[in-house]
Enzyme design. Structure first.
Site, PDB file in Angstrom:
ATOM      1  NE  ARG A  86      -9.831  -8.001  13.084  1.00 33.34           N
ATOM      2  CZ  ARG A  86      -9.085  -7.606  14.123  1.00 33.34           C
ATOM      3  NH1 ARG A  86      -9.414  -7.940  15.339  1.00 33.34           N
ATOM      4  NH2 ARG A  86      -8.028  -6.836  13.928  1.00 33.34           N
TER       5      ARG A  86
ATOM      6  CG  HIS B 233      -6.777 -22.069   5.059  1.00 37.19           C
ATOM      7  ND1 HIS B 233      -6.408 -21.212   6.074  1.00 37.19           N
ATOM      8  CD2 HIS B 233      -6.113 -23.232   5.290  1.00 37.19           C
ATOM      9  CE1 HIS B 233      -5.572 -21.839   6.894  1.00 37.19           C
ATOM     10  NE2 HIS B 233      -5.371 -23.063   6.428  1.00 37.19           N
TER      11      HIS B 233
HETATM   12  C1  GAR Z   1      -3.419 -15.752   1.090  1.00 36.76           C
HETATM   13  O1  GAR Z   1      -2.422 -16.715   0.944  1.00 36.76           O
HETATM   14  C2  GAR Z   1      -4.632 -16.333   1.766  1.00 36.76           C
HETATM   15  O2  GAR Z   1      -4.909 -17.657   1.401  1.00 36.76           O
HETATM   16  C3  GAR Z   1      -4.209 -16.274   3.206  1.00 36.76           C
HETATM   17  O3  GAR Z   1      -3.546 -15.034   3.345  1.00 36.76           O
HETATM   18  C4  GAR Z   1      -2.974 -14.664   2.085  1.00 36.76           C
HETATM   19  C5  GAR Z   1      -3.502 -13.302   1.719  1.00 36.76           C
HETATM   20  O4  GAR Z   1      -2.877 -12.818   0.573  1.00 36.76           O
HETATM   21  N1  GAR Z   1      -5.326 -16.362   4.082  1.00 36.76           N
HETATM   22  C6  GAR Z   1      -5.288 -16.974   5.243  1.00 36.76           C
HETATM   23  O5  GAR Z   1      -4.282 -17.490   5.686  1.00 36.76           O
HETATM   24  C7  GAR Z   1      -6.575 -16.957   6.023  1.00 36.76           C
HETATM   25  N2  GAR Z   1      -6.576 -17.958   7.023  1.00 36.76           N
HETATM   26  P1  GAR Z   1      -3.505 -11.603  -0.230  1.00 36.76           P
HETATM   27  O6  GAR Z   1      -3.812 -10.523   0.806  1.00 36.76           O
HETATM   28  O7  GAR Z   1      -2.418 -11.182  -1.167  1.00 36.76           O
HETATM   29  O8  GAR Z   1      -4.757 -12.083  -0.915  1.00 36.76           O
END
Ligand code: GAR
Length: 196
Positions: free
Chosen positions: A90, A108
Protein backbone atom coordinates in the site's frame (compact mmCIF):
# COMPACT_ATOMS: atom_id res chain seq x y z
CA UNK A 1 15.71 -0.01 19.22
CA UNK A 2 12.09 -0.94 19.05
CA UNK A 3 10.80 -2.00 15.64
CA UNK A 4 7.32 -2.03 14.15
CA UNK A 5 6.72 -4.12 11.04
CA UNK A 6 3.97 -3.45 8.52
CA UNK A 7 3.01 -6.33 6.22
CA UNK A 8 0.30 -7.32 3.74
CA UNK A 9 0.93 -11.00 3.07
CA UNK A 10 3.36 -13.87 3.46
CA UNK A 11 5.73 -12.16 5.88
CA UNK A 12 8.96 -13.98 5.08
CA UNK A 13 11.00 -10.77 5.45
CA UNK A 14 9.22 -10.11 8.73
CA UNK A 15 10.24 -13.61 9.85
CA UNK A 16 13.87 -12.92 8.90
CA UNK A 17 13.83 -9.69 10.95
CA UNK A 18 12.29 -11.41 14.00
CA UNK A 19 14.85 -14.24 13.71
CA UNK A 20 17.73 -11.74 13.57
CA UNK A 21 16.52 -10.03 16.76
CA UNK A 22 16.41 -13.40 18.51
CA UNK A 23 20.00 -14.31 17.54
CA UNK A 24 21.10 -10.75 18.40
CA UNK A 25 22.36 -10.19 14.87
CA UNK A 26 20.10 -7.18 15.24
CA UNK A 27 20.22 -4.91 18.32
CA UNK A 28 16.48 -4.47 18.34
CA UNK A 29 13.21 -5.99 19.39
CA UNK A 30 10.06 -6.30 17.33
CA UNK A 31 7.40 -4.52 19.37
CA UNK A 32 4.48 -5.03 17.03
CA UNK A 33 3.48 -6.39 13.63
CA UNK A 34 0.55 -4.75 11.83
CA UNK A 35 -1.12 -5.98 8.67
CA UNK A 36 -3.58 -4.19 6.41
CA UNK A 37 -5.04 -7.65 5.85
CA UNK A 38 -6.26 -9.40 9.02
CA UNK A 39 -5.99 -12.80 7.25
CA UNK A 40 -2.38 -12.34 6.16
CA UNK A 41 -0.23 -15.44 6.52
CA UNK A 42 2.41 -13.24 8.16
CA UNK A 43 0.10 -12.45 11.08
CA UNK A 44 -0.06 -16.16 11.97
CA UNK A 45 3.73 -16.43 11.68
CA UNK A 46 4.27 -13.41 13.96
CA UNK A 47 1.87 -14.80 16.56
CA UNK A 48 3.81 -18.09 16.54
CA UNK A 49 6.95 -16.07 17.32
CA UNK A 50 5.18 -14.48 20.27
CA UNK A 51 5.00 -11.03 18.69
CA UNK A 52 2.03 -8.72 19.32
CA UNK A 53 -0.04 -8.40 16.15
CA UNK A 54 -2.83 -6.23 14.77
CA UNK A 55 -4.84 -6.90 11.62
CA UNK A 56 -6.64 -3.83 10.34
CA UNK A 57 -9.16 -3.88 7.54
CA UNK A 58 -8.82 -0.65 5.58
CA UNK A 59 -12.47 -0.95 4.52
CA UNK A 60 -13.51 -0.56 8.16
CA UNK A 61 -12.24 3.02 8.09
CA UNK A 62 -13.90 6.07 6.53
CA UNK A 63 -10.63 7.16 4.91
CA UNK A 64 -6.97 6.23 4.48
CA UNK A 65 -6.18 9.07 6.91
CA UNK A 66 -8.28 7.44 9.64
CA UNK A 67 -6.74 4.04 8.93
CA UNK A 68 -3.24 5.51 9.20
CA UNK A 69 -4.16 7.40 12.37
CA UNK A 70 -4.98 4.04 13.94
CA UNK A 71 -1.71 2.57 12.69
CA UNK A 72 0.17 5.53 14.23
CA UNK A 73 -1.68 5.09 17.52
CA UNK A 74 -0.69 1.42 17.68
CA UNK A 75 2.94 2.13 16.74
CA UNK A 76 3.28 4.92 19.31
CA UNK A 77 1.47 2.89 21.93
CA UNK A 78 4.12 0.19 21.50
CA UNK A 79 7.05 2.61 21.60
CA UNK A 80 8.14 1.99 18.01
CA UNK A 81 11.29 3.89 16.95
CA UNK A 82 11.64 2.52 13.43
CA UNK A 83 8.90 1.24 11.12
CA UNK A 84 9.92 -1.49 8.65
CA UNK A 85 7.67 -2.15 5.66
CA UNK A 86 8.01 -5.81 4.69
CA UNK A 87 5.82 -6.67 1.72
CA UNK A 88 3.41 -3.84 2.60
CA UNK A 89 1.57 -3.38 -0.70
CA UNK A 90 0.00 0.00 0.00
CA UNK A 91 1.30 3.49 -0.68
CA UNK A 92 2.22 5.20 2.59
CA UNK A 93 0.14 8.34 3.10
CA UNK A 94 0.89 11.73 4.61
CA UNK A 95 -0.34 10.80 8.10
CA UNK A 96 2.21 8.02 8.58
CA UNK A 97 4.95 9.91 6.72
CA UNK A 98 4.53 12.96 8.94
CA UNK A 99 4.29 11.09 12.25
CA UNK A 100 7.28 8.84 11.44
CA UNK A 101 9.37 11.22 9.38
CA UNK A 102 12.71 9.59 8.38
CA UNK A 103 11.73 6.58 10.48
CA UNK A 104 10.13 4.39 7.84
CA UNK A 105 12.13 2.00 5.68
CA UNK A 106 11.08 -0.44 2.97
CA UNK A 107 12.47 -3.39 1.04
CA UNK A 108 11.92 -3.49 -2.71
CA UNK A 109 12.85 -6.40 -5.02
CA UNK A 110 14.91 -4.45 -7.55
CA UNK A 111 18.14 -2.51 -7.75
CA UNK A 112 16.58 0.93 -7.28
CA UNK A 113 16.33 3.39 -8.90
CA UNK A 114 15.57 0.78 -11.58
CA UNK A 115 12.08 -0.73 -11.72
CA UNK A 116 10.07 1.16 -9.13
CA UNK A 117 6.48 0.14 -8.40
CA UNK A 118 4.77 -3.18 -9.12
CA UNK A 119 6.28 -6.35 -10.66
CA UNK A 120 9.91 -5.21 -10.65
CA UNK A 121 11.24 -8.75 -11.22
CA UNK A 122 9.14 -9.08 -14.40
CA UNK A 123 10.28 -5.64 -15.55
CA UNK A 124 13.93 -6.62 -14.97
CA UNK A 125 13.53 -9.79 -17.06
CA UNK A 126 11.76 -7.93 -19.86
CA UNK A 127 14.37 -5.19 -19.96
CA UNK A 128 17.23 -7.60 -20.63
CA UNK A 129 19.44 -6.46 -17.71
CA UNK A 130 21.94 -9.06 -16.49
CA UNK A 131 21.71 -8.21 -12.81
CA UNK A 132 18.67 -7.74 -10.60
CA UNK A 133 18.55 -7.50 -6.81
CA UNK A 134 16.94 -5.87 -3.81
CA UNK A 135 17.12 -2.52 -2.06
CA UNK A 136 16.33 -1.24 1.42
CA UNK A 137 15.53 2.47 1.37
CA UNK A 138 13.91 5.22 3.41
CA UNK A 139 10.28 5.84 2.57
CA UNK A 140 9.36 9.31 1.31
CA UNK A 141 6.46 10.64 -0.71
CA UNK A 142 8.22 9.51 -3.89
CA UNK A 143 7.27 5.87 -4.57
CA UNK A 144 10.37 3.68 -4.06
CA UNK A 145 12.39 6.85 -4.40
CA UNK A 146 13.80 7.59 -0.92
CA UNK A 147 17.50 7.48 0.05
CA UNK A 148 19.05 4.02 -0.37
CA UNK A 149 20.39 2.31 2.75
CA UNK A 150 21.77 -0.90 1.23
CA UNK A 151 21.40 -3.26 -1.73
CA UNK A 152 22.25 -6.77 -2.82
CA UNK A 153 22.74 -8.18 -6.31
CA UNK A 154 21.31 -11.26 -8.01
CA UNK A 155 22.58 -12.39 -11.42
CA UNK A 156 19.90 -13.16 -14.00
CA UNK A 157 20.49 -16.56 -15.55
CA UNK A 158 19.34 -18.16 -18.78
CA UNK A 159 15.75 -19.39 -18.71
CA UNK A 160 14.96 -17.42 -15.55
CA UNK A 161 11.24 -16.94 -15.05
CA UNK A 162 9.58 -14.32 -12.88
CA UNK A 163 9.16 -17.03 -10.22
CA UNK A 164 12.76 -18.36 -10.24
CA UNK A 165 14.21 -14.85 -10.21
CA UNK A 166 11.81 -13.67 -7.46
CA UNK A 167 12.75 -16.69 -5.32
CA UNK A 168 16.48 -15.97 -5.60
CA UNK A 169 15.95 -12.27 -4.87
CA UNK A 170 13.79 -13.12 -1.84
CA UNK A 171 16.57 -15.29 -0.43
CA UNK A 172 18.92 -12.27 -0.66
CA UNK A 173 16.26 -10.01 0.87
CA UNK A 174 16.24 -12.13 4.03
CA UNK A 175 19.93 -11.37 4.58
CA UNK A 176 19.80 -7.78 3.38
CA UNK A 177 16.90 -6.46 5.48
CA UNK A 178 18.34 -7.28 8.93
CA UNK A 179 21.78 -5.97 7.82
CA UNK A 180 20.24 -2.72 6.59
CA UNK A 181 18.25 -2.26 9.82
CA UNK A 182 21.43 -2.79 11.84
CA UNK A 183 23.08 -0.09 9.71
CA UNK A 184 20.24 2.32 10.55
CA UNK A 185 20.52 1.44 14.25
CA UNK A 186 24.26 2.10 14.23
CA UNK A 187 23.98 5.39 12.38
CA UNK A 188 21.20 6.53 14.73
CA UNK A 189 23.34 5.63 17.75
CA UNK A 190 26.33 7.46 16.26
CA UNK A 191 24.22 10.58 15.69
CA UNK A 192 23.05 10.43 19.32
CA UNK A 193 26.69 10.13 20.44
CA UNK A 194 26.16 6.67 21.92
CA UNK A 195 28.99 5.23 19.81
CA UNK A 196 32.35 6.99 19.72
C1 GAR B 1 9.19 -9.11 -1.12
O1 GAR B 1 9.79 -9.57 -2.29
C2 GAR B 1 9.31 -7.62 -1.00
O2 GAR B 1 10.52 -7.10 -1.48
C3 GAR B 1 8.18 -7.17 -1.89
O3 GAR B 1 7.12 -8.07 -1.61
C4 GAR B 1 7.66 -9.32 -1.18
C5 GAR B 1 7.07 -9.64 0.17
O4 GAR B 1 7.45 -10.91 0.59
N1 GAR B 1 7.80 -5.83 -1.62
C6 GAR B 1 7.39 -5.00 -2.55
O5 GAR B 1 7.26 -5.31 -3.72
C7 GAR B 1 7.04 -3.61 -2.07
N2 GAR B 1 7.02 -2.69 -3.14
P1 GAR B 1 7.29 -11.34 2.11
O6 GAR B 1 5.87 -10.96 2.51
O7 GAR B 1 7.49 -12.82 2.10
O8 GAR B 1 8.31 -10.59 2.92
Amino acid sequence: MSLGILISGRGSNMDAIIAATKTHALDATVAVVISDNPNAEGIKKAKKQGVVTFGLNVNDFASKKEYEEDVVKILKGHGVDLLCLAGYMRIVGDTLLTEFENKIINIHPSLLPAFRGLNPQKKALESGVKYAGCTVHYVTNILDGGPIIDQDIVAIIENDTEKTLSDRILEKEHGLYPRAIQKVIQSTATKKGEIA
